[in-house]
Design a protein around this motif. Structure first.
Motif, PDB file in Angstrom:
ATOM      1  N   UNK A 149       0.797  -1.216   0.000  1.00 50.49           N
ATOM      2  CA  UNK A 149       0.000   0.000   0.000  1.00 50.49           C
ATOM      3  C   UNK A 149       0.827   1.262   0.000  1.00 50.49           C
ATOM      4  N   UNK A 150       2.055   1.166  -0.502  1.00 47.72           N
ATOM      5  CA  UNK A 150       2.948   2.315  -0.541  1.00 47.72           C
ATOM      6  C   UNK A 150       3.108   2.778  -1.985  1.00 47.72           C
ATOM      7  N   UNK A 151       3.516   4.015  -2.154  1.00 49.41           N
ATOM      8  CA  UNK A 151       3.703   4.571  -3.493  1.00 49.41           C
ATOM      9  C   UNK A 151       5.092   4.189  -4.001  1.00 49.41           C
ATOM     10  N   UNK A 152       5.205   3.361  -5.014  1.00 48.15           N
ATOM     11  CA  UNK A 152       6.528   2.949  -5.496  1.00 48.15           C
ATOM     12  C   UNK A 152       7.328   4.090  -6.091  1.00 48.15           C
ATOM     13  N   UNK A 153       6.650   5.159  -6.505  1.00 46.59           N
ATOM     14  CA  UNK A 153       7.360   6.287  -7.111  1.00 46.59           C
ATOM     15  C   UNK A 153       8.166   7.078  -6.083  1.00 46.59           C
ATOM     16  N   UNK A 154       7.882   6.863  -4.792  1.00 51.57           N
ATOM     17  CA  UNK A 154       8.636   7.592  -3.768  1.00 51.57           C
ATOM     18  C   UNK A 154       9.937   6.894  -3.398  1.00 51.57           C
ATOM     19  N   UNK A 155      10.148   5.676  -3.898  1.00 51.71           N
ATOM     20  CA  UNK A 155      11.379   4.946  -3.589  1.00 51.71           C
ATOM     21  C   UNK A 155      12.558   5.585  -4.309  1.00 51.71           C
ATOM     22  N   UNK A 156      13.570   5.970  -3.558  1.00 52.61           N
ATOM     23  CA  UNK A 156      14.799   6.449  -4.177  1.00 52.61           C
ATOM     24  C   UNK A 156      15.630   5.248  -4.625  1.00 52.61           C
ATOM     25  N   UNK A 157      16.408   5.453  -5.656  1.00 47.33           N
ATOM     26  CA  UNK A 157      17.209   4.376  -6.238  1.00 47.33           C
ATOM     27  C   UNK A 157      18.652   4.869  -6.328  1.00 47.33           C
ATOM     28  N   UNK A 158      19.508   4.345  -5.453  1.00 49.04           N
ATOM     29  CA  UNK A 158      20.900   4.760  -5.360  1.00 49.04           C
ATOM     30  C   UNK A 158      21.792   3.675  -5.954  1.00 49.04           C
ATOM     31  N   UNK A 159      22.804   4.082  -6.689  1.00 50.86           N
ATOM     32  CA  UNK A 159      23.737   3.128  -7.282  1.00 50.86           C
ATOM     33  C   UNK A 159      25.176   3.621  -7.122  1.00 50.86           C
ATOM     34  N   UNK A 160      26.107   2.674  -7.158  1.00 45.94           N
ATOM     35  CA  UNK A 160      27.522   3.025  -7.218  1.00 45.94           C
ATOM     36  C   UNK A 160      27.847   3.492  -8.632  1.00 45.94           C
ATOM     37  N   UNK A 161      28.666   4.524  -8.726  1.00 40.79           N
ATOM     38  CA  UNK A 161      29.177   4.993  -9.999  1.00 40.79           C
ATOM     39  C   UNK A 161      30.688   5.102  -9.930  1.00 40.79           C
ATOM     40  N   UNK A 162      31.303   5.555 -11.012  1.00 39.76           N
ATOM     41  CA  UNK A 162      32.755   5.723 -11.042  1.00 39.76           C
ATOM     42  C   UNK A 162      33.105   7.200 -11.117  1.00 39.76           C
ATOM     43  N   UNK A 163      34.227   7.555 -10.546  1.00 37.00           N
ATOM     44  CA  UNK A 163      34.624   8.962 -10.456  1.00 37.00           C
ATOM     45  C   UNK A 163      34.930   9.550 -11.828  1.00 37.00           C
ATOM     46  N   UNK A 164      35.183   8.693 -12.831  1.00 41.01           N
ATOM     47  CA  UNK A 164      35.511   9.185 -14.167  1.00 41.01           C
ATOM     48  C   UNK A 164      34.356   9.007 -15.151  1.00 41.01           C
ATOM     49  N   UNK A 165      33.151   8.787 -14.645  1.00 43.53           N
ATOM     50  CA  UNK A 165      32.027   8.522 -15.530  1.00 43.53           C
ATOM     51  C   UNK A 165      31.684   9.750 -16.373  1.00 43.53           C
ATOM     52  N   UNK A 166      31.093   9.476 -17.529  1.00 44.79           N
ATOM     53  CA  UNK A 166      30.745  10.523 -18.481  1.00 44.79           C
ATOM     54  C   UNK A 166      29.276  10.915 -18.346  1.00 44.79           C
ATOM     55  N   UNK A 167      28.927  12.010 -19.005  1.00 49.12           N
ATOM     56  CA  UNK A 167      27.528  12.449 -19.013  1.00 49.12           C
ATOM     57  C   UNK A 167      26.636  11.394 -19.649  1.00 49.12           C
ATOM     58  N   UNK A 168      27.148  10.715 -20.662  1.00 49.92           N
ATOM     59  CA  UNK A 168      26.365   9.661 -21.311  1.00 49.92           C
ATOM     60  C   UNK A 168      26.091   8.512 -20.352  1.00 49.92           C
ATOM     61  N   UNK A 169      27.073   8.151 -19.550  1.00 52.63           N
ATOM     62  CA  UNK A 169      26.884   7.081 -18.572  1.00 52.63           C
ATOM     63  C   UNK A 169      25.883   7.488 -17.496  1.00 52.63           C
ATOM     64  N   UNK A 170      25.969   8.728 -17.052  1.00 56.78           N
ATOM     65  CA  UNK A 170      25.005   9.215 -16.068  1.00 56.78           C
ATOM     66  C   UNK A 170      23.597   9.201 -16.664  1.00 56.78           C
TER      67      UNK A 170
END
Length: 297
Positions: free
Chosen positions: A226-247
């Motif tokens: 009974x919760x709103x799934x759209x309120x779930x934040x989604x966090x991921x590991x990224x790399x310090x050298x990632x590009x705008x395309x990867x983001x």
């Protein structure tokens, strides 16, 4: 997209000046938040998958370290990635977290919890390794109950924790309860995120199909509860050298936050990597003037 950094003292060191400088620079660059990991204890032969952990790795207590960071900074949010929740008593932990939140003026807002992967660590704190998932669920319920409770007190009767008419003050600053994100790499973790979490922070060793399946599971579990799934934040590991395309590719998957780490333990190179990332993505405070102490040096 929100951008965060992590600081792992086991690899970057435990020198307090280095930690303070790192946190302040991350804040000046405009990173939203700073994450720290946890291990309560290690031991010879402890393994995370195929990787053996050296028993001498100096993991600081993440909440004590975040208290130190809070005193040295002004804006950066405080996070754990992850706190091993079944190894903490939730009545004590609720007080510790609320204390940090009050003293940091509302910045203890990215608590991410996991269930732990080392059987010896569970044994060391008297926790049955096989029950740590259920214990985690119960601990989340206990903390939220205590944070929301008033002067009349609240009661709880569960498998692992039980109490009557308890009052826990102070409360988190300006909110009913602190956000609790769920970390892990299993479908059980994804389901827990949907049922109880404010967000999901999966581990790094998952293929794209499994990642997608887990987020689908988290969202469907939220609907089931009974919760709103759209309120779930989604966090991921990224790399310090990632590009705008990867983001952009992460954003297309529904990711709302990326956590990056420097590739080196050298403080000067860490500073350069964080600065370059902030400039590449035009983080909000990356053009802030240097701190007074930097001008005096």
């Amino acid at each position: 997209m929100k951008f965060a950094v992590s600081y792992n003292p086991a690899f970057y060191g435990v020198d307090p000046d280095r930690i303070m400088t790192y946190a302040r620079h991350a804040e000046d660059c405009g990173f939203e938040s700073l994450y720290l990991p946890e291990h309560v204890v290690l031991y010879p032969g402890a393994r995370f998958g195929a990787f053996e952990l050296s028993p001498s790795l100096p993991y600081l207590d993440p909440l004590d370290c975040l208290s130190f960071v809070a005193a040295a900074t002004e804006r950066i949010l405080l996070g754990t990635g992850v706190l091993l929740l079944p190894y903490h008593h939730p009545v004590i932990l609720a007080k510790r977290l609320a204390t940090i939140d009050v003293l940091s003026k509302g910045r203890m807002r990215l608590l991410t919890v996991g269930i732990g992967t080392l059987p010896g660590e569970a044994r060391a704190v008297g926790v049955d390794f096989g029950t740590r998932g259920r214990r985690t669920d119960e601990a989340i319920d206990v903390m939220r109950l205590l944070w929301a409770g008033g002067e009349d007190g609240v009661s709880f009767a569960g498998e692992f924790f039980a109490f009557e008419d308890l009052c826990s003050f102070p409360k988190p600053l300006g909110v009913t309860h602190l956000p609790i994100h769920i970390g892990g790499s299993s479908r059980a973790a994804a389901r827990r995120a949907g049922l109880r979490g404010d967000g999901y922070f999966p581990g790094g060793a998952l293929d794209p199909d499994e990642r997608a399946a887990q987020m689908d599971l988290a969202r469907s579990a939220a609907v089931e509860a009974g919760r709103d799934p759209e309120t779930l934040e989604y966090t991921r590991w990224g790399s310090i050298d990632m590009t705008a395309e990867q983001v952009g590719a992460f954003a297309a998957q529904g990711v709302t936050r990326l956590v990056v780490s420097p590739t080196t333990a050298d403080p000067d190179r860490q500073r350069d990597e964080l600065s370059a990332f902030a400039q590449r993505f035009a983080l909000p405070e990356s053009v802030s003037p240097p701190r007074a102490e930097a001008l005096e040096s």
